[in-house]
Write a protein that holds these residues in place. Structure first.
Motif, PDB file in Angstrom:
ATOM      1  N   LEU A  36       0.843  -1.102  -0.104  1.00  0.00           N
ATOM      2  CA  LEU A  36      -0.103   0.082  -0.012  1.00  0.00           C
ATOM      3  C   LEU A  36       0.987   1.174  -0.138  1.00  0.00           C
ATOM      4  CD1 LEU A  36      -2.836  -1.026   2.821  1.00  0.00           C
ATOM      5  CD2 LEU A  36      -3.123  -0.770  -0.048  1.00  0.00           C
ATOM      6  N   ILE A  37       1.780   1.295   0.781  1.00  0.00           N
ATOM      7  CA  ILE A  37       2.661   2.490   0.907  1.00  0.00           C
ATOM      8  C   ILE A  37       3.336   2.711  -0.411  1.00  0.00           C
ATOM      9  CG2 ILE A  37       4.497   3.571   2.272  1.00  0.00           C
ATOM     10  CD1 ILE A  37       1.893   3.307   3.974  1.00  0.00           C
ATOM     11  N   SER A  38       3.921   1.560  -0.987  1.00  0.00           N
ATOM     12  CA  SER A  38       4.485   1.998  -2.205  1.00  0.00           C
ATOM     13  C   SER A  38       3.891   2.244  -3.241  1.00  0.00           C
ATOM     14  CB  SER A  38       5.365   0.463  -2.842  1.00  0.00           C
ATOM     15  OG  SER A  38       6.301   0.023  -1.384  1.00  0.00           O
ATOM     16  N   LEU A  39       2.702   1.663  -3.259  1.00  0.00           N
ATOM     17  CA  LEU A  39       1.486   2.041  -4.158  1.00  0.00           C
ATOM     18  C   LEU A  39       1.286   3.393  -4.364  1.00  0.00           C
ATOM     19  CD1 LEU A  39      -0.219  -1.397  -4.821  1.00  0.00           C
ATOM     20  CD2 LEU A  39       1.622  -0.214  -6.281  1.00  0.00           C
ATOM     21  N   LEU A  40       0.704   3.744  -2.863  1.00  0.00           N
ATOM     22  CA  LEU A  40       0.410   5.275  -2.623  1.00  0.00           C
ATOM     23  C   LEU A  40       1.596   6.168  -2.873  1.00  0.00           C
ATOM     24  CD1 LEU A  40      -1.557   5.274   0.700  1.00  0.00           C
ATOM     25  CD2 LEU A  40      -2.343   6.024  -1.528  1.00  0.00           C
ATOM     26  N   SER A  41       2.767   5.943  -2.669  1.00  0.00           N
ATOM     27  CA  SER A  41       4.044   6.706  -2.954  1.00  0.00           C
ATOM     28  C   SER A  41       4.014   7.002  -4.494  1.00  0.00           C
ATOM     29  CB  SER A  41       5.238   6.117  -2.331  1.00  0.00           C
ATOM     30  OG  SER A  41       5.107   6.102  -0.925  1.00  0.00           O
ATOM     31  N   ILE A  42       3.922   5.834  -5.246  1.00  0.00           N
ATOM     32  CA  ILE A  42       4.192   5.901  -6.735  1.00  0.00           C
ATOM     33  C   ILE A  42       3.105   6.841  -7.199  1.00  0.00           C
ATOM     34  CG2 ILE A  42       3.963   4.719  -8.928  1.00  0.00           C
ATOM     35  CD1 ILE A  42       5.391   2.301  -7.587  1.00  0.00           C
ATOM     36  N   PHE A  43       1.883   6.624  -6.683  1.00  0.00           N
ATOM     37  CA  PHE A  43       0.660   7.353  -7.025  1.00  0.00           C
ATOM     38  C   PHE A  43       0.992   8.976  -6.826  1.00  0.00           C
ATOM     39  CE2 PHE A  43      -3.255   9.671  -5.739  1.00  0.00           C
ATOM     40  CZ  PHE A  43      -3.985   9.612  -6.913  1.00  0.00           C
ATOM     41  N   TRP A  44       1.442   9.233  -5.667  1.00  0.00           N
ATOM     42  CA  TRP A  44       1.649  10.639  -5.266  1.00  0.00           C
ATOM     43  C   TRP A  44       2.791  11.380  -6.009  1.00  0.00           C
ATOM     44  CZ3 TRP A  44      -2.229  13.025  -3.596  1.00  0.00           C
ATOM     45  CH2 TRP A  44      -3.171  12.309  -2.733  1.00  0.00           C
ATOM     46  N   LEU A  45       3.848  10.333  -6.224  1.00  0.00           N
ATOM     47  CA  LEU A  45       5.161  10.858  -7.014  1.00  0.00           C
ATOM     48  C   LEU A  45       4.604  11.233  -8.474  1.00  0.00           C
ATOM     49  CD1 LEU A  45       7.859   8.371  -5.830  1.00  0.00           C
ATOM     50  CD2 LEU A  45       7.731  11.037  -5.574  1.00  0.00           C
ATOM     51  N   THR A  46       3.881  10.446  -9.115  1.00  0.00           N
ATOM     52  CA  THR A  46       3.157  10.710 -10.468  1.00  0.00           C
ATOM     53  C   THR A  46       2.370  11.862 -10.397  1.00  0.00           C
ATOM     54  OG1 THR A  46       3.067   8.436 -10.904  1.00  0.00           O
ATOM     55  CG2 THR A  46       1.680   9.587 -12.328  1.00  0.00           C
ATOM     56  N   ILE A  47       1.496  12.128  -9.302  1.00  0.00           N
ATOM     57  CA  ILE A  47       0.480  13.155  -9.109  1.00  0.00           C
ATOM     58  C   ILE A  47       1.367  14.480  -9.172  1.00  0.00           C
ATOM     59  CG2 ILE A  47      -1.035  14.424  -8.070  1.00  0.00           C
ATOM     60  CD1 ILE A  47      -2.317  12.233  -9.392  1.00  0.00           C
ATOM     61  N   GLN A  48       2.415  14.376  -8.415  1.00  0.00           N
ATOM     62  CA  GLN A  48       3.382  15.654  -8.379  1.00  0.00           C
ATOM     63  C   GLN A  48       4.275  15.936  -9.589  1.00  0.00           C
ATOM     64  OE1 GLN A  48       3.741  15.000  -3.642  1.00  0.00           O
ATOM     65  NE2 GLN A  48       5.530  14.885  -4.653  1.00  0.00           N
ATOM     66  N   GLY A  49       4.386  14.923 -10.689  1.00  0.00           N
ATOM     67  CA  GLY A  49       4.820  15.330 -11.721  1.00  0.00           C
ATOM     68  C   GLY A  49       6.226  14.614 -11.651  1.00  0.00           C
TER      69      GLY A  49
END
Length: 115
Positions: A36-49
């Motif tokens: 979950l943390i890894s996937l959330l981090s990837i999601f947020w990194l993507t959203i942040q560009g």
């Protein structure tokens, strides 16, 4: 604003998993082991560009960290199984995690493995 969204999302996930673990410890553990943390981090990194290269490097870091995390969890499990206190088990697990990462780093350097 983005930091608060991340904090709230993470807090809600942790609270949900711990509440589930109180009622169903085994299932709570399985869900906690999900990335979950890894996937959330990837999601947020993507959203942040962030770039695909940065996300790829982050993902490799997660992969490199997995064996040490397994060692930490094994140490905690074994110590609790043998009736050691939770605090001592966690401290020993963190020490084992740190030692394992150090050995892993030395092995990577010795065999000239770069990511």
């Amino acid at each position: 604003m983005m930091v608060w969204m991340k904090l709230l999302t993470s807090a809600l996930i942790i609270a949900t998993v711990t509440e589930l673990a109180k009622k169903f410890p085994l299932y709570g553990g399985v869900i906690a082991a999900l990335p979950l943390i890894s996937l959330l981090s990837i999601f947020w990194l993507t959203i942040q560009g962030e770039t695909a290269k940065q996300i790829q490097t982050f993902t490799m870091g997660v992969i490199i960290g997995l064996p040490a995390t397994i060692v930490l969890l094994l140490v905690v499990y074994i110590m609790i199984k043998h009736s050691y206190s939770i605090v001592l088990a966690l401290v020993a697990g963190i020490i084992a995690w740190s030692v394992f990462l150090g050995i892993q780093k030395l092995l990577f350097e010795h065999f000239n493995i770069h990511f």
